[in-house]
Motif scaffolding. Structure first.
Motif, PDB file in Angstrom:
ATOM      1  N   ALA A   5      18.798  71.183  56.668  1.00 39.66           N
ATOM      2  CA  ALA A   5      19.556  71.064  57.916  1.00 39.66           C
ATOM      3  C   ALA A   5      18.668  71.192  59.152  1.00 39.66           C
ATOM      4  CB  ALA A   5      20.654  72.120  57.961  1.00 39.66           C
ATOM      5  N   VAL A   6      17.538  71.850  59.029  1.00 41.35           N
ATOM      6  CA  VAL A   6      16.667  72.074  60.195  1.00 41.35           C
ATOM      7  C   VAL A   6      16.215  70.763  60.829  1.00 41.35           C
ATOM      8  CG1 VAL A   6      14.435  73.013  60.937  1.00 41.35           C
ATOM      9  CG2 VAL A   6      15.978  74.401  59.548  1.00 41.35           C
ATOM     10  N   PRO A   7      15.627  69.813  60.089  1.00 42.35           N
ATOM     11  CA  PRO A   7      15.226  68.571  60.753  1.00 42.35           C
ATOM     12  C   PRO A   7      16.416  67.787  61.305  1.00 42.35           C
ATOM     13  CG  PRO A   7      14.513  68.573  58.446  1.00 42.35           C
ATOM     14  CD  PRO A   7      15.221  69.852  58.698  1.00 42.35           C
ATOM     15  N   ILE A   8      17.544  67.838  60.620  1.00 36.73           N
ATOM     16  CA  ILE A   8      18.733  67.133  61.110  1.00 36.73           C
ATOM     17  C   ILE A   8      19.198  67.753  62.426  1.00 36.73           C
ATOM     18  CG2 ILE A   8      21.154  66.604  60.603  1.00 36.73           C
ATOM     19  CD1 ILE A   8      20.287  66.517  57.613  1.00 36.73           C
ATOM     20  N   ALA A   9      19.147  69.077  62.516  1.00 38.34           N
ATOM     21  CA  ALA A   9      19.530  69.755  63.759  1.00 38.34           C
ATOM     22  C   ALA A   9      18.586  69.378  64.896  1.00 38.34           C
ATOM     23  CB  ALA A   9      19.536  71.271  63.547  1.00 38.34           C
ATOM     24  N   LEU A  10      17.294  69.286  64.611  1.00 42.75           N
ATOM     25  CA  LEU A  10      16.329  68.913  65.648  1.00 42.75           C
ATOM     26  C   LEU A  10      16.543  67.467  66.102  1.00 42.75           C
ATOM     27  CD1 LEU A  10      13.154  70.673  64.231  1.00 42.75           C
ATOM     28  CD2 LEU A  10      14.587  71.399  66.157  1.00 42.75           C
ATOM     29  N   ILE A  11      16.843  66.580  65.169  1.00 37.59           N
ATOM     30  CA  ILE A  11      17.149  65.193  65.517  1.00 37.59           C
ATOM     31  C   ILE A  11      18.411  65.155  66.379  1.00 37.59           C
ATOM     32  CG2 ILE A  11      17.904  62.965  64.584  1.00 37.59           C
ATOM     33  CD1 ILE A  11      16.051  63.584  62.146  1.00 37.59           C
ATOM     34  N   ALA A  12      19.399  65.957  66.035  1.00 38.31           N
ATOM     35  CA  ALA A  12      20.648  66.003  66.803  1.00 38.31           C
ATOM     36  C   ALA A  12      20.417  66.496  68.227  1.00 38.31           C
ATOM     37  CB  ALA A  12      21.662  66.892  66.090  1.00 38.31           C
ATOM     38  N   LEU A  13      19.504  67.419  68.409  1.00 35.05           N
ATOM     39  CA  LEU A  13      19.199  67.893  69.761  1.00 35.05           C
ATOM     40  C   LEU A  13      18.603  66.766  70.603  1.00 35.05           C
ATOM     41  CD1 LEU A  13      17.727  71.433  69.008  1.00 35.05           C
ATOM     42  CD2 LEU A  13      19.976  70.867  69.945  1.00 35.05           C
ATOM     43  N   GLY A  14      17.723  65.979  70.001  1.00 32.11           N
ATOM     44  CA  GLY A  14      17.171  64.832  70.711  1.00 32.11           C
ATOM     45  C   GLY A  14      18.241  63.810  71.047  1.00 32.11           C
ATOM     46  N   PHE A  15      19.148  63.573  70.112  1.00 31.22           N
ATOM     47  CA  PHE A  15      20.260  62.656  70.356  1.00 31.22           C
ATOM     48  C   PHE A  15      21.123  63.157  71.503  1.00 31.22           C
ATOM     49  CE2 PHE A  15      24.656  61.378  69.805  1.00 31.22           C
ATOM     50  CZ  PHE A  15      24.541  59.996  69.704  1.00 31.22           C
ATOM     51  N   THR A  16      21.334  64.454  71.566  1.00 31.95           N
ATOM     52  CA  THR A  16      22.160  65.050  72.616  1.00 31.95           C
ATOM     53  C   THR A  16      21.588  64.773  73.995  1.00 31.95           C
ATOM     54  OG1 THR A  16      22.897  66.787  71.106  1.00 31.95           O
ATOM     55  CG2 THR A  16      23.122  67.237  73.460  1.00 31.95           C
ATOM     56  N   VAL A  17      20.297  64.930  74.150  1.00 36.50           N
ATOM     57  CA  VAL A  17      19.663  64.673  75.447  1.00 36.50           C
ATOM     58  C   VAL A  17      19.867  63.214  75.838  1.00 36.50           C
ATOM     59  CG1 VAL A  17      17.474  64.587  76.699  1.00 36.50           C
ATOM     60  CG2 VAL A  17      17.974  66.528  75.215  1.00 36.50           C
ATOM     61  N   ALA A  18      19.592  62.309  74.912  1.00 37.30           N
ATOM     62  CA  ALA A  18      19.750  60.884  75.214  1.00 37.30           C
ATOM     63  C   ALA A  18      21.205  60.554  75.528  1.00 37.30           C
ATOM     64  CB  ALA A  18      19.263  60.040  74.034  1.00 37.30           C
ATOM     65  N   GLU A  29      15.778  59.111  63.470  1.00 39.11           N
ATOM     66  CA  GLU A  29      15.100  59.077  62.171  1.00 39.11           C
ATOM     67  C   GLU A  29      13.681  58.531  62.311  1.00 39.11           C
ATOM     68  OE1 GLU A  29      15.757  57.117  57.738  1.00 39.11           O
ATOM     69  OE2 GLU A  29      17.224  56.755  59.303  1.00 39.11           O
ATOM     70  N   GLY A  30      13.528  57.465  63.097  1.00 38.07           N
ATOM     71  CA  GLY A  30      12.198  56.900  63.317  1.00 38.07           C
ATOM     72  C   GLY A  30      11.305  57.870  64.070  1.00 38.07           C
ATOM     73  N   GLN A  31      11.862  58.554  65.061  1.00 34.97           N
ATOM     74  CA  GLN A  31      11.094  59.549  65.799  1.00 34.97           C
ATOM     75  C   GLN A  31      10.689  60.697  64.882  1.00 34.97           C
ATOM     76  OE1 GLN A  31      14.276  59.162  69.028  1.00 34.97           O
ATOM     77  NE2 GLN A  31      12.625  60.272  70.031  1.00 34.97           N
ATOM     78  N   PHE A  32      11.591  61.070  63.987  1.00 38.17           N
ATOM     79  CA  PHE A  32      11.276  62.118  63.010  1.00 38.17           C
ATOM     80  C   PHE A  32      10.112  61.700  62.119  1.00 38.17           C
ATOM     81  CE2 PHE A  32      11.930  63.785  58.695  1.00 38.17           C
ATOM     82  CZ  PHE A  32      11.763  65.132  58.938  1.00 38.17           C
ATOM     83  N   TYR A  33      10.158  60.449  61.630  1.00 39.69           N
ATOM     84  CA  TYR A  33       9.076  59.949  60.787  1.00 39.69           C
ATOM     85  C   TYR A  33       7.745  59.936  61.534  1.00 39.69           C
ATOM     86  CZ  TYR A  33      12.378  58.279  57.218  1.00 39.69           C
ATOM     87  OH  TYR A  33      13.326  58.184  56.246  1.00 39.69           O
ATOM     88  N   ALA A  34       7.766  59.479  62.783  1.00 43.83           N
ATOM     89  CA  ALA A  34       6.532  59.457  63.583  1.00 43.83           C
ATOM     90  C   ALA A  34       5.997  60.873  63.750  1.00 43.83           C
ATOM     91  CB  ALA A  34       6.793  58.805  64.937  1.00 43.83           C
ATOM     92  N   GLY A  35       6.890  61.806  64.043  1.00 44.62           N
ATOM     93  CA  GLY A  35       6.474  63.201  64.175  1.00 44.62           C
ATOM     94  C   GLY A  35       5.964  63.785  62.880  1.00 44.62           C
ATOM     95  N   ALA A  36       6.582  63.400  61.765  1.00 43.58           N
ATOM     96  CA  ALA A  36       6.145  63.905  60.460  1.00 43.58           C
ATOM     97  C   ALA A  36       4.742  63.417  60.122  1.00 43.58           C
ATOM     98  CB  ALA A  36       7.128  63.468  59.377  1.00 43.58           C
ATOM     99  N   ILE A  37       4.459  62.173  60.435  1.00 47.32           N
ATOM    100  CA  ILE A  37       3.109  61.655  60.181  1.00 47.32           C
ATOM    101  C   ILE A  37       2.086  62.424  61.001  1.00 47.32           C
ATOM    102  CG2 ILE A  37       1.591  59.659  60.499  1.00 47.32           C
ATOM    103  CD1 ILE A  37       4.011  57.889  59.837  1.00 47.32           C
ATOM    104  N   ALA A  38       2.383  62.626  62.274  1.00 44.35           N
ATOM    105  CA  ALA A  38       1.445  63.341  63.153  1.00 44.35           C
ATOM    106  C   ALA A  38       1.254  64.788  62.696  1.00 44.35           C
ATOM    107  CB  ALA A  38       1.942  63.293  64.590  1.00 44.35           C
TER     108      ALA A  38
END
Length: 181
Positions: A5-18, A29-38
């Motif tokens: 649930a942690v990554p989903i919650a973080l993605i949801a926070l980003g969605f909330t701002v937008a 999801e794409g932003q999460f993948y980019a962040g995961a690679i980095a």
């Protein structure tokens, strides 16, 4: 369940701002993948750093990569008028392909048997909340960020401006002459 649930919650926070800004970013999801690679790259290459430096470096790299990933839809919207719903959705598939390339190419484990990276260094992993359990500090970090975002959205000038712009040009103008562009 909480670990997933942690990554989903973080993605949801980003969605909330937008969403509050009036944009429909379904590219979390794409932003999460980019962040995961980095973050993986940092975790693999800065493993000799102490945890007090490696963890913030990995988090900063993930944040920067996710922010960089969203600049493509922003530029497409500003230059060509492409709706962010379409561009962010399609970029999710591009990000998935980049992850696939990374784990079968530059980040692949040394034996080249499995499409995965090596385990990131222990110093770059978030500390466990309870010894012997899998739950890590990411849960508390997600809760802290949610509380911080709530305060920023509802108690700060930035949050008021963001919400006014998200409500539309008329609402922004009436709310104090805020430019909605």
């Amino acid at each position: 369940t909480l670990i997933r649930a942690v990554p989903i919650a973080l993605i949801a926070l980003g969605f909330t701002v937008a969403y509050r800004a009036g944009a429909l970013n379904i590219g979390g999801e794409g932003q999460f993948y980019a962040g995961a690679i980095a973050a993986t790259w940092v975790g693999l290459h800065l493993g000799r750093w102490p945890g007090a430096l490696a963890i913030p470096a990995a988090l900063a790299a993930a944040f920067a990569a996710g922010a960089l990933w969203i600049t493509v839809p922003v530029l497409l919207r500003r230059r060509f008028g492409v709706q962010e719903v379409i561009s962010t959705l399609l970029l999710n598939f591009v990000a998935e392909a980049v992850v696939s390339f990374a784990v079968t190419g530059p980040l692949q484990e040394p034996t080249h048997i499995y499409p995965q990276s090596d385990m990131i260094a222990a110093s770059a992993q978030l500390p466990k909340l309870v010894e012997g359990a899998r739950m890590h500090l990411g849960l508390l970090l997600a809760l802290l960020l949610a509380a911080l975002l709530a305060v920023l959205l509802w108690k700060s000038r930035w949050g008021f401006t963001l919400r006014a712009v998200g409500a539309g040009p008329t609402a922004a103008r009436v709310s104090g002459g805020i430019a909605a562009s």
